[in-house]
Design a protein around this motif. Structure first.
Motif, mmCIF file in Angstrom:
data_model
loop_
_atom_site.group_PDB
_atom_site.id
_atom_site.type_symbol
_atom_site.label_atom_id
_atom_site.label_comp_id
_atom_site.label_asym_id
_atom_site.label_seq_id
_atom_site.Cartn_x
_atom_site.Cartn_y
_atom_site.Cartn_z
ATOM 1 N N HIS A 84 63.261 29.488 38.885
ATOM 2 C CA HIS A 84 62.620 29.195 37.607
ATOM 3 C C HIS A 84 62.938 27.780 37.155
ATOM 4 C CE1 HIS A 84 63.251 28.618 33.235
ATOM 5 N NE2 HIS A 84 61.998 29.030 33.189
ATOM 6 N N THR A 134 59.751 32.069 45.659
ATOM 7 C CA THR A 134 58.659 31.544 44.851
ATOM 8 C C THR A 134 59.198 30.649 43.751
ATOM 9 O OG1 THR A 134 56.644 32.178 43.639
ATOM 10 C CG2 THR A 134 58.637 33.434 43.170
ATOM 11 N N LEU A 153 58.589 29.620 39.765
ATOM 12 C CA LEU A 153 57.967 30.062 38.527
ATOM 13 C C LEU A 153 58.355 29.126 37.391
ATOM 14 C CD1 LEU A 153 58.656 33.910 38.761
ATOM 15 C CD2 LEU A 153 56.613 32.664 39.502
ATOM 16 N N ALA A 197 55.855 36.758 30.092
ATOM 17 C CA ALA A 197 54.990 36.473 31.237
ATOM 18 C C ALA A 197 55.808 36.145 32.478
ATOM 19 C CB ALA A 197 54.054 35.313 30.898
ATOM 20 N N LEU A 198 56.920 35.434 32.298
ATOM 21 C CA LEU A 198 57.798 35.092 33.417
ATOM 22 C C LEU A 198 58.366 36.347 34.070
ATOM 23 C CD1 LEU A 198 59.535 33.092 35.108
ATOM 24 C CD2 LEU A 198 61.193 33.131 33.216
ATOM 25 N N GLU A 200 55.566 38.085 36.017
ATOM 26 C CA GLU A 200 55.184 37.369 37.233
ATOM 27 C C GLU A 200 56.260 37.498 38.301
ATOM 28 O OE1 GLU A 200 53.424 32.999 38.602
ATOM 29 O OE2 GLU A 200 54.234 33.270 36.573
ATOM 30 N N ALA A 248 56.049 40.889 39.874
ATOM 31 C CA ALA A 248 54.874 41.031 40.735
ATOM 32 C C ALA A 248 55.071 40.315 42.073
ATOM 33 C CB ALA A 248 53.644 40.486 40.018
ATOM 34 N N VAL A 249 55.595 39.109 42.021
ATOM 35 C CA VAL A 249 55.738 38.304 43.237
ATOM 36 C C VAL A 249 56.860 38.817 44.133
ATOM 37 C CG1 VAL A 249 56.279 36.002 44.118
ATOM 38 C CG2 VAL A 249 54.773 36.247 42.143
#
Length: 260
Positions: free
Chosen positions: A42, A63, A65, A77-78, A81, A84-85
């Motif tokens: 992040h 990933t 973010l 939202a973080l 996400e 999900a990822v």
């Protein structure tokens, strides 16, 4: 309570590390990746640094973010996400922090207000809100998990030039202990590390300058910590074997400050 959450795996977990662009966050992300976990790196502003962190991670499934932790909507939202990822977030590391210089004798009232609001928005409320979002998902899905907060030695010894930083880190420690009690029945362990001075990019100038020797002499080892040493402590507290350390605040300061 007869609910039995899924056992937390030793590796292959989904790990979200906030403020992972560089410094301690980068070292933490790298440590989890080395043991086979999938890591969400992040960042809020340092995207180029975060991309370098991501590119250097071992393994796959990682990933990058972005999100402003001072904004509750972006925090929510973080969390969504990342889940999900990564296929779910098993470990949250609340590392992101801001440090605004504002010694009271030199700071106007307006600047004082601004420093406290900016610091609390990220260091405390960002971590508080993200912990809620991640923990709620774990509870709803019946998954075990770990939350590790990166606090500070300054929570105990004081931060005269950065009082909001010291106060928010103390609050983060206390918050983690409250969650350790409330989340234990759900198989979620919560702990904190309290680092002393760490050799990160942010403080390189101070260590190389006139005050460097004085900073290093705070520890009887005659040096400051490397980010990887803090990462090792985080990795332990997030491990399956550390569940009985839930609620702890682990000092990682090279005996530079001893609490009683």
């Amino acid at each position: 309570m007869d609910r039995k959450p899924r056992q937390l795996a030793g590796t292959g977990r989904g790990v979200l590390v906030t403020g992972a662009s560089r410094g301690i966050g980068r070292a933490v992300a790298a440590a989890f990746a080395r043991q086979g976990d999938r890591v969400a790196v992040h960042c809020s502003t340092r995207q180029a640094d975060a991309e370098r962190t991501l590119a250097a991670l071992e393994g796959s499934g990682h990933t990058l973010l972005e999100g402003d932790l001072a904004d509750p909507a972006q925090v929510e939202a973080l969390a969504a996400e990342a889940a999900a990822v990564l296929g779910g977030v098993d470990v949250l590391v609340n590392n992101a922090a801001v440090m605004v210089r504002h010694p009271l004798p030199e700071t106007s009232y307006a600047d004082w207000q601004d420093a406290w609001q900016r610091t609390a928005a990220v260091n405390l409320f960002g971590a508080v809100n993200l912990s809620h979002c991640i923990a709620r998902r774990l509870i709803d899905e019946g998954r075990e998990g770990r939350i590790v907060n990166v606090g500070s030695r300054g929570a105990f010894r004081g931060e005269p030039d950065h009082p909001a930083y010291g106060a928010t880190k103390a609050a983060l420690h206390a918050f983690g202990q409250s969650l350790a009690v409330s989340l234990a029945p759900h198989g979620i362990a919560v702990a904190s590390v309290a680092p002393g001075f760490v050799a990160t990019e942010r403080v390189a100038g101070r260590l190389e300058g006139p005050e460097g020797e004085g900073i290093r002499s705070q520890s009887p080892f005659g040096r400051v910590a490397e980010p990887e040493e803090i990462a090792s402590a985080v990795l332990y507290l997030a491990s399956p074997g550390a569940i009985w350390s839930s609620g702890t605040v682990l000092d990682v300061n090279g005996a530079s400050y001893l609490r009683t």
